[in-house]
Design an enzyme around this catalytic site. Sequence first.
Site, PDB file in Angstrom:
ATOM      1  N   ASP A 384       0.830  -1.211   0.000  1.00 22.67           N
ATOM      2  CA  ASP A 384       0.000   0.000   0.000  1.00 22.67           C
ATOM      3  C   ASP A 384       0.862   1.258   0.000  1.00 22.67           C
ATOM      4  O   ASP A 384       2.065   1.198   0.235  1.00 22.67           O
ATOM      5  CB  ASP A 384      -0.923  -0.036   1.231  1.00 22.67           C
ATOM      6  CG  ASP A 384      -2.035   1.003   1.139  1.00 22.67           C
ATOM      7  OD1 ASP A 384      -2.344   1.448   0.008  1.00 22.67           O
ATOM      8  OD2 ASP A 384      -2.583   1.375   2.186  1.00 22.67           O
ATOM      9  N   GLU A 387       2.316   4.765  -4.382  1.00 21.30           N
ATOM     10  CA  GLU A 387       2.292   5.627  -5.596  1.00 21.30           C
ATOM     11  C   GLU A 387       3.631   6.340  -5.792  1.00 21.30           C
ATOM     12  O   GLU A 387       3.988   6.555  -6.960  1.00 21.30           O
ATOM     13  CB  GLU A 387       1.146   6.633  -5.491  1.00 21.30           C
ATOM     14  CG  GLU A 387      -0.238   6.005  -5.554  1.00 21.30           C
ATOM     15  CD  GLU A 387      -0.609   5.188  -4.318  1.00 21.30           C
ATOM     16  OE1 GLU A 387      -0.161   5.537  -3.217  1.00 21.30           O
ATOM     17  OE2 GLU A 387      -1.318   4.186  -4.480  1.00 21.30           O
ATOM     18  N   ASP A 453      -9.093   3.430  -2.442  1.00 16.71           N
ATOM     19  CA  ASP A 453     -10.064   3.941  -1.468  1.00 16.71           C
ATOM     20  C   ASP A 453     -11.335   4.461  -2.120  1.00 16.71           C
ATOM     21  O   ASP A 453     -11.497   5.668  -2.353  1.00 16.71           O
ATOM     22  CB  ASP A 453      -9.413   5.039  -0.617  1.00 16.71           C
ATOM     23  CG  ASP A 453      -8.264   4.494   0.214  1.00 16.71           C
ATOM     24  OD1 ASP A 453      -8.129   3.241   0.288  1.00 16.71           O
ATOM     25  OD2 ASP A 453      -7.509   5.292   0.770  1.00 16.71           O
TER      26      ASP A 453
HETATM   27  C1  GLC Z   1      -4.851   3.426   2.623  1.00 21.78           C
HETATM   28  C2  GLC Z   1      -5.368   2.161   1.953  1.00 21.78           C
HETATM   29  C3  GLC Z   1      -6.444   1.537   2.813  1.00 21.78           C
HETATM   30  C4  GLC Z   1      -5.888   1.251   4.217  1.00 21.78           C
HETATM   31  C5  GLC Z   1      -5.336   2.531   4.831  1.00 21.78           C
HETATM   32  C6  GLC Z   1      -4.635   2.274   6.163  1.00 21.78           C
HETATM   33  O1  GLC Z   1      -5.827   4.390   2.647  1.00 21.78           O
HETATM   34  O2  GLC Z   1      -5.822   2.413   0.669  1.00 21.78           O
HETATM   35  O3  GLC Z   1      -6.926   0.373   2.225  1.00 21.78           O
HETATM   36  O4  GLC Z   1      -6.878   0.729   5.019  1.00 21.78           O
HETATM   37  O5  GLC Z   1      -4.399   3.135   3.953  1.00 21.78           O
HETATM   38  O6  GLC Z   1      -3.576   1.407   6.012  1.00 21.78           O
END
Ligand code: GLC
Length: 729
Positions: A384, A387, A453
């Site tokens: 995660d 980007e 998200d």
């Molecule tokens: C980002 C991710 C989401 C996750 C959050 C906390 O927003 O896209 O899926 O729950 O970070 O880690």
Amino acid sequence: MVLIESPHGFALTLKNGRRLFVSSPSKDAFRIREAGVDSSKAPSLHLNVNREKDGVRFISHKASLLLHDDGSIAICKSGRLIAAASPIIPPASSIEKDGLSAKEGHKPEGEFSFSKEGYAFVNDSPVYGLGDKTGPLDKRGYSYVNWNTDDPSAQVDTFKSLYKSIPFFVMFHRSESIGVYLDNTGRSLFDFNKNDSRRIEVSYEEGLLDLYLFVGSLIGVCESFSSLVGRPPLPPRWSLGYQQSRWSYGDEKEVEDVLANYREIDVPVSVIHLDIAYMEQYEDFTIDSKRFPDFSAWAETLLRQGVHLVTIIDAGIKALPGYFMYDEGEKGNHFATLKGRIYHNEVWPGDSVFPAFIKVKTQQWWASHVEKLLNQGVSGIWNDMNEPASFKGPLPPDVDMGGLPHSLAHNIYGDRMAKATYMGFMKAKRRPFIITRAAYATTSRYSTMWTGDNQAIWDHLRLTIPQQCNLSISGVQMIGNDIGGFGGDTTKELLIRWIELGLFSPLMRNHSAYGTRRQEGYAFDEETSRIYSKAVHLRYELIPYFYDKLREAEAHGTPVYRPLIMNFPSDSRLVDENTEFMIGEALLVAPALFPGERFRSVYFPGVFYDFFSGKRFAKGDHLVNVPLDRIPLFVKRGSLVPLGEKGTSSPEFGATLRLLTTKGDASYVHYEDSGDGLGYLNGEFNLFQIEKKKAALSVSYIHEGMKTHYGAIELVDFQGHEKKVLFGF
Ligand code: GLC
């Protein structure tokens, strides 16, 4: 034009002095690249050459490419012109320049000049692909920017960029479609008939021209593109089961409670995701021992119940001397730098630094930590914030990400993180299960993806269909979105409709944000729990079909989550169908997509049967009831659909292969392996050819590489009658 032949294609110089190379990476594709671009990224097949009045014609197996000395191109097949494009130097343009939102005090996205010489294609036919971008299936009328973007506001049609950059699109024609892939990792601008209703403009900010053109059917073009960029590896079979997540299940007890609650409403769970709270202080590759006192033993216990753990790993590393990842990374020069010093920004852990993922050495370092985490009982890794997301403004363009400046590394940063993670699975000799948010065109070869998200709004339920169809066209097959919506509070009806739709996403995961109302399947009332259970059980029953389709994707690059137009290319009604989709060639889904919707119109492009009742629908429009507990699923005439055992809660192979049949002859290829591990890469799998003619069924091995799980095959018709047919397994 002087033409020089080399093993990497033909070199020629245009009137304006620009030096280009032309080659043929596959028999239905051409590549045009500038001198200086790595030639080894694609093979170069034989091309015949004809000199013509003001250009050179390159003739491949299937089509020809005429390159004029002003750089313009024409693709012909069987003497017919099927695509034409000419070079453009677009005027310096900007996104949001002088835009309203800037006037109202919001931060403008910035000014970017896409002044590099790109191409303008003559086009007035439907356009598909470009990865995860918002908007409808057919992208005509919209312009987009490829720049991986983490923007927490609700993703709407006017968004230019999202998390992924897959600079590939298809101009659809019922016979010969044209696929266009601009392999440029910098920021690029794709204008699909917005500024000019007859033109698509492709331009970019930095780097060199590297353009691929594919010719064929829509499905054929997708397959060729995916063979170039890398096909998605077959996921472990358990990952096709139901996945539950929330930011953040805080400790062992909370996870166990979630599992117990699901057991109570009869919902099988195959995967639990641990979001950032499982770590110590958001430090990657740590596990908080207060919340998870004996993680490995606990993970082992869950595995015995069939529950796999997937842990999140973020791109940003906490900048804290004494934390092993920071110390090792600093010592090994594994962090991105700006003017020779480690570059800092902010992500979840606060002050953070960024692994220089472009560097192979850094990928290997990362892989060794992934391997260790896997050996602690983790089954999958969720990548995660790659980007990379940065809370203190964007990274400057000249941050060195490991041999490439950020301006060219940004769009492949998540890709290389996924690659490093994949290398960790290979080191651990495990079948990879990786999920990533950021991606480039090549990422599918390492990782599955979710769409980031989204929000608990009906618009985002509806976005699922065009977004996932376009991702699938763009080579991403194991795809899904956050069921129920990530941000905002979902409602009973929205969650029900989302699970009824989400059960058809190859990656099926319910996930929600910190602070939102709970949205596990049991979090509403008895009716919701009952419908949720029914939907998840249907998913488990369909796993054998999904597994076959994903195997086909690995072997041939064939899309799984398909727009109807892919299966029925001559039906012009379908060019912008945003409310129905198909899984493979057999299943059509027409979900309810609006609050209060209790009947809807469904268009069938041929003869279909209701999956549950067997009711026949002729080609055309039909009104279909969609009460809250109805999943509108239909089977194409002449199909065979492998199903799991009735009521099964397991993603694994059963002892009986059930085959749903419809009227009509059918032919089907079914795949079987151990469901996990890497043995299948060494031939440990079975491939069956199944033929149904009238009432007779024949099954033969295409490949026999292991002892089959099956003792019997049952033919299932819609009335639920099961006829046992025994084969000599
Ligand atoms: C980002 C991710 C989401 C996750 C959050 C906390 O927003 O896209 O899926 O729950 O970070 O880690």
